[in-house]
Scaffold this motif. Structure first.
Motif, PDB file in Angstrom:
ATOM      1  N   GLN A  53      -3.932   3.748  -1.071  1.00 58.07           N
ATOM      2  CA  GLN A  53      -4.966   3.222  -1.077  1.00 58.07           C
ATOM      3  C   GLN A  53      -5.807   4.048  -1.745  1.00 58.07           C
ATOM      4  O   GLN A  53      -6.820   3.337  -2.711  1.00 58.07           O
ATOM      5  CB  GLN A  53      -5.362   3.087   0.380  1.00 58.07           C
TER       6      GLN A  53
ATOM      7  N   ARG B 150      -6.150  -0.281   7.912  1.00 60.49           N
ATOM      8  CA  ARG B 150      -5.963   0.645   8.679  1.00 60.49           C
ATOM      9  C   ARG B 150      -5.925   2.128   7.731  1.00 60.49           C
ATOM     10  O   ARG B 150      -6.278   3.122   7.777  1.00 60.49           O
ATOM     11  CB  ARG B 150      -5.077   1.068   9.643  1.00 60.49           C
ATOM     12  N   TYR B 151      -5.625   1.752   6.161  1.00 54.46           N
ATOM     13  CA  TYR B 151      -5.556   2.835   5.184  1.00 54.46           C
ATOM     14  C   TYR B 151      -6.907   3.263   4.660  1.00 54.46           C
ATOM     15  O   TYR B 151      -6.876   3.919   3.767  1.00 54.46           O
ATOM     16  CB  TYR B 151      -4.362   2.571   4.217  1.00 54.46           C
TER      17      TYR B 151
ATOM     18  N   GLY C 251       0.502   5.187   2.916  1.00 57.24           N
ATOM     19  CA  GLY C 251      -0.367   3.993   2.721  1.00 57.24           C
ATOM     20  C   GLY C 251      -1.675   4.584   2.159  1.00 57.24           C
ATOM     21  O   GLY C 251      -2.493   3.933   1.463  1.00 57.24           O
ATOM     22  N   ARG C 252      -2.118   5.623   2.907  1.00 53.19           N
ATOM     23  CA  ARG C 252      -3.438   6.180   2.391  1.00 53.19           C
ATOM     24  C   ARG C 252      -3.585   6.643   1.199  1.00 53.19           C
ATOM     25  O   ARG C 252      -4.577   6.507   0.562  1.00 53.19           O
ATOM     26  CB  ARG C 252      -3.754   7.312   3.519  1.00 53.19           C
TER      27      ARG C 252
ATOM     28  N   ARG D 156       7.814  -0.110   8.558  1.00 52.80           N
ATOM     29  CA  ARG D 156       6.295  -0.599   8.628  1.00 52.80           C
ATOM     30  C   ARG D 156       6.205  -1.531   9.732  1.00 52.80           C
ATOM     31  O   ARG D 156       5.378  -1.525  10.649  1.00 52.80           O
ATOM     32  CB  ARG D 156       5.704  -0.737   7.231  1.00 52.80           C
TER      33      ARG D 156
ATOM     34  N   ASP E  34     -10.254   4.864   4.151  1.00 52.74           N
ATOM     35  CA  ASP E  34     -11.012   5.902   5.030  1.00 52.74           C
ATOM     36  C   ASP E  34     -12.481   5.844   4.800  1.00 52.74           C
ATOM     37  O   ASP E  34     -13.153   6.751   5.121  1.00 52.74           O
ATOM     38  CB  ASP E  34     -10.439   7.308   4.349  1.00 52.74           C
TER      39      ASP E  34
ATOM     40  N   ASP F 239       2.261   6.262   7.236  1.00 47.55           N
ATOM     41  CA  ASP F 239       0.636   6.164   7.338  1.00 47.55           C
ATOM     42  C   ASP F 239       0.090   7.005   5.909  1.00 47.55           C
ATOM     43  O   ASP F 239      -0.826   6.282   5.614  1.00 47.55           O
ATOM     44  CB  ASP F 239       0.075   6.815   8.405  1.00 47.55           C
ATOM     45  N   GLU F 240       0.675   8.096   5.850  1.00 47.01           N
ATOM     46  CA  GLU F 240       0.132   9.009   4.831  1.00 47.01           C
ATOM     47  C   GLU F 240       0.605   8.287   3.437  1.00 47.01           C
ATOM     48  O   GLU F 240      -0.330   8.357   2.635  1.00 47.01           O
ATOM     49  CB  GLU F 240       0.666  10.290   4.844  1.00 47.01           C
TER      50      GLU F 240
END
Length: 223
Positions: free
Chosen positions: A96, A214-215, A92-93, A27, A217, A89-90
């Motif tokens: 979140q 950034r995570y 992290g999303r 990261r 949406d 990134d995925e």
């Protein structure tokens, strides 16, 4: 490195990526960290020796390469390492969206402010903006200064020679809540977990610069 001894590519990838701290090291590299000290700043609970071992493992598997040069060692992602970006990134999303908010004990003021500054690259102010931050429930009622400019964002724990444009007084959970998209700035201000002092245009500029993780949406309304 733990070996699953399976042909499955998920198992083989997990052998490299699922060791403690490895994804966080990636990261930091994905965020642009190159020097070992830059990477270490993003993983404050990781020992120097363990960081060295993890970097050595990533180099050995072709995800990272050492940058030739003198002085402190530098590292950068290879093509294989950069291809991990969407996976991180995925992850992290997913965290979140599906995991409970972090407990107060898991929040770190230094790391939170660093993350905010690191992610400001696409929303820096048009002119320099200095922000004094006081986090009331941090150890020793800690103070930090954000030095925001059109080219970069820096956080430091020593006061600059000039007065700040904005003062931000907040609780750690209050700032983490708006950064993580769990609460709107307007609600935090009303509850006084986040308090601004300064010209309204400077405050608006700061809110825009902070944005959200950034995570997140969900797009929040401005103050």
């Amino acid at each position: 490195m733990y070996r699953y001894a399976q042909h499955c590519p998920v198992a083989r990838a997990a052998e490299v990526l699922a060791e403690p701290w490895t994804v966080l090291v990636l990261r930091e590299l994905l965020r642009g960290g190159e020097r070992r000290s830059d990477i270490a700043a993003g993983v404050p609970g990781m020992s120097v020796s363990l960081l060295t071992r993890r970097l050595r493992t990533l180099v050995g598997h072709g995800l990272v390469e050492e940058v030739p040069g003198r002085g402190e060692k530098k590292y950068r992602l290879t093509e294989a390492g950069r291809a991990i970006g969407p996976v991180v990134d995925e992850l992290g999303r997913w965290g979140q969206h599906w995991l409970a908010p972090p407990a107060l004990a898991d929040l770190n003021a230094d790391l939170l402010l660093r993350d905010i500054c690191v992610q400001m690259a696409d929303r820096l102010p048009d002119r320099p903006l200095t922000v004094e931050v006081k986090i009331t429930d941090a150890p020793s009622a800690g103070r930090w200064w954000l030095l925001l400019a059109p080219t970069d964002a820096v956080v430091q724990d020593t006061a600059p020679a000039w007065l700040p444009d904005v003062r931000l007084v907040c609780t750690l959970s209050g700032l983490a809540g708006v950064w993580s998209g769990k609460q709107r700035f307007s609600d935090a201000v009303r509850e006084q977990t986040v308090v601004f002092a300064g010209p309204s245009d400077a405050v608006r500029s700061l809110v825009t610069c902070i944005g959200v993780d950034r995570y997140v949406d969900v797009v929040r309304e401005p103050v």
